[in-house]
Design an enzyme around this catalytic site. Sequence first.
Site, PDB file in Angstrom:
ATOM      1  N   ASP A  26      11.908 -37.520  34.476  1.00 32.91           N
ATOM      2  CA  ASP A  26      11.689 -36.182  34.991  1.00 32.91           C
ATOM      3  C   ASP A  26      11.966 -36.102  36.476  1.00 32.91           C
ATOM      4  O   ASP A  26      11.969 -34.959  37.257  1.00 32.91           O
ATOM      5  CB  ASP A  26      10.486 -35.681  34.687  1.00 32.91           C
ATOM      6  N   HIS A  75       2.299 -45.587  41.759  1.00 31.39           N
ATOM      7  CA  HIS A  75       2.529 -45.053  40.402  1.00 31.39           C
ATOM      8  C   HIS A  75       2.610 -46.373  39.235  1.00 31.39           C
ATOM      9  O   HIS A  75       2.600 -47.203  39.526  1.00 31.39           O
ATOM     10  CB  HIS A  75       3.495 -44.189  40.585  1.00 31.39           C
TER      11      HIS A  75
END
EC number: 3.1.26.11
Length: 301
Positions: A64, A140
Amino acid sequence: MKLTILGCYAATPRTITNPTSQVLEIKNRMFLIDCGEGTQVQLRKNKIKFSRIEHIFISHLHGDHFYGLVGLISTFMLLNRQADLHVYGPKGIKEIILLQLRLSNSYTGYNLYFHELESTESEVVYEDEKVVVKTIPLKHRVYTNGYLFLEKNIERKLNIDAILNHDIDVVYYNKIKYGGDITLEDGRVIPNEKLTFDPEPAKSYAFCSDTVYDESIIPLLENVTVLYHESTFLDSEEYLAEKTMHSTAKQAAKIAKLANAEILLLGHYSTRYDKIERFQEEAQTVFTNVILADDGKEIEF
């Protein structure tokens, strides 16, 4: 400083929302930040000239945030682009893009440069006479960087009355703007501070997506003009934020407050929520000056 939000929602594109992509205009420079699916369609919708994009910054290799990149690169080729294109992103991005171009026999007619990043420390990845860009190491599930865009305001404002009073020729104006003293014909030296005013405070923009709540980035964000910080979840789903290594709106607000940011811009919303206004409401319990990103939104700072 102008920011155009092309997409700001998490995970998958929908008919009414787009994944992450932004265009930042700063000091007459235009930078594309992340390139989720549909980016080039959003560029057209927002009437942004493809030819002005020379530098693309990719935060990490989750779809994304970069699945629109190879399509955009190919469209540049079809538009007969001649200007160089620079792509900054995690190590591996060159292999991914070139493999797709090679197997589709779609080579570019312009120079395509990849600047692959591996450092877990902040580093300068772009600099010219007007703007400097530094990485913001984020935490992340994969290697991720945010980006800090900083104006280099070195031009001072001319004090025209003082300049005319000393009968200084216009050919010296540029020298004066950049801090130079002036020597008059009679030998007197006029110091720059008597001929100029201080420049406007330099603006800065920090892009932080995707990341778990991490106070270690605060020194890099100190006094930033605008902080874009992901807010995938609301506080009620903090357990999901921890599990997926994302942040909540309240956590984003805590980072903004600790960094003494002027403005907090929220985005990367999970589509599980019906109203993005809930993110703003939650963040404002911690930090007052909160703006919501939304697809197609233009914001001038």
